[in-house]
Design a protein around this motif. Sequence first.
Motif, PDB file in Angstrom:
ATOM      1  N   ARG A 177     164.339 106.673  -7.967  1.00  0.00           N
ATOM      2  CA  ARG A 177     164.921 106.315  -9.264  1.00  0.00           C
ATOM      3  C   ARG A 177     166.415 106.609  -9.281  1.00  0.00           C
ATOM      4  NH1 ARG A 177     162.070 108.464 -14.639  1.00  0.00           N
ATOM      5  NH2 ARG A 177     160.351 107.344 -13.616  1.00  0.00           N
ATOM      6  N   LEU A 190     168.158 103.815  -7.639  1.00  0.00           N
ATOM      7  CA  LEU A 190     168.166 102.674  -8.556  1.00  0.00           C
ATOM      8  C   LEU A 190     169.237 102.843  -9.626  1.00  0.00           C
ATOM      9  CD1 LEU A 190     166.791 100.034  -9.459  1.00  0.00           C
ATOM     10  CD2 LEU A 190     165.233 101.410 -10.833  1.00  0.00           C
ATOM     11  N   TYR A 191     169.384 104.052 -10.167  1.00  0.00           N
ATOM     12  CA  TYR A 191     170.418 104.324 -11.165  1.00  0.00           C
ATOM     13  C   TYR A 191     171.812 104.089 -10.594  1.00  0.00           C
ATOM     14  CZ  TYR A 191     167.076 106.482 -14.422  1.00  0.00           C
ATOM     15  OH  TYR A 191     166.045 106.706 -15.294  1.00  0.00           O
ATOM     16  N   GLN A 212     172.598 102.066  -8.138  1.00  0.00           N
ATOM     17  CA  GLN A 212     172.791 100.627  -7.956  1.00  0.00           C
ATOM     18  C   GLN A 212     173.065  99.924  -9.283  1.00  0.00           C
ATOM     19  OE1 GLN A 212     169.143  99.564  -5.987  1.00  0.00           O
ATOM     20  NE2 GLN A 212     169.911 100.079  -3.938  1.00  0.00           N
ATOM     21  N   ASP A 213     172.428 100.392 -10.360  1.00  0.00           N
ATOM     22  CA  ASP A 213     172.648  99.772 -11.673  1.00  0.00           C
ATOM     23  C   ASP A 213     174.022 100.096 -12.245  1.00  0.00           C
ATOM     24  OD1 ASP A 213     170.148  98.713 -11.517  1.00  0.00           O
ATOM     25  OD2 ASP A 213     169.188 100.248 -12.764  1.00  0.00           O
ATOM     26  N   ALA A 231     174.733 101.612 -17.252  1.00  0.00           N
ATOM     27  CA  ALA A 231     173.346 101.220 -17.528  1.00  0.00           C
ATOM     28  C   ALA A 231     172.468 102.426 -17.852  1.00  0.00           C
ATOM     29  CB  ALA A 231     172.769 100.459 -16.335  1.00  0.00           C
ATOM     30  N   HIS A 232     172.873 103.586 -17.422  1.00  0.00           N
ATOM     31  CA  HIS A 232     172.134 104.824 -17.689  1.00  0.00           C
ATOM     32  C   HIS A 232     173.144 105.888 -18.121  1.00  0.00           C
ATOM     33  CE1 HIS A 232     168.736 102.904 -15.622  1.00  0.00           C
ATOM     34  NE2 HIS A 232     169.602 102.564 -14.686  1.00  0.00           N
TER      35      HIS A 232
END
Length: 313
Positions: free
Chosen positions: A22, A25-26, A28-29, A33-34
């Motif tokens: 995760r 993924l964070y 990469q986003d 986004a987070h």
Amino acid sequence: LFFVVSFLIANVFLAYLIGSDRLILYIQDGPLAHFSTFISLLIFTGVFYFVFAWFREQVCIIACPYGRLQGVLLDNKSIVVAYDHKRGEKEKGRGKFRKNEDRAASGKGDCIDCFQCVNVCPTGIDIRNGTQLECVNCTACIDACNDIMEAVDLPKGLIRYASEENIEKKTKFRFTARLRGYSAVLLILTGIFTGMLFLRSDIEANILRLPGQLYEHKEGNIISNVYTYKLLNKTSQEFENVHFELVSHKGNIEPVKGEIKVPARGLAEGTLFIEISGSALKDEKDELEIEVYSRNVLIETTSTSFMGPRSFN
């Protein structure tokens, strides 16, 4: 450099909390986004930077429990970073180094009172006063003292790993029965831990009879029991097309819902019926062995009990 190290440690800490997949993924986003997670990451980075840049020795003295644990676990046979006061003090105590001085004849110890061991200590203690709660066993004092001893042509090892008993009795390190016992226990625990890692299953399956429910007698002498199942996924991949097979008895397993999926690092639960011919049952309570498959690949084996009619034969 402190900030970079703090940022990396904060990321490792975040990966421990949310999982490495995760976290990637964070990243990469992107941070926007987070945003809340990114703010938490900056807060932890600031905390670690504060510790590394200013609060370093205070953490060891005030916050770290290591010294307190060490204080109650040590005795005179424990191997610790120790100052050899017998050699360092001798009859006349310490004394500054003077060129061409015969220190052995003067009765002075090998410690030349240079304070290098104190200067390099991250917690600022004087190891020559004995083992103290603030000592974190970093061995910086050993390296500094050995350099000084080498410079003044005296034997190294004035500060070294030793026990109080070794120093008092002037004996060398021995692999005692207690150390052999500790080593054996450590070796056994390491073996158990390694074995558990290799034997660890990807899925943990629990199948239990529904509380308060009796068996059902169907046509053709078929006995049916109702169960609840829980499948815990310990991996970062999803298991699809999960199904159960009865291997200890001839019978059928029918889940209430059709296709079963177990999400990554998640839990799947539901209800199923197990139907077995009454003639295949040996007693009113039989043990069943059930295999769990995902796409025809065996992922776990579990067991449960099956209730049937009492036999009076």
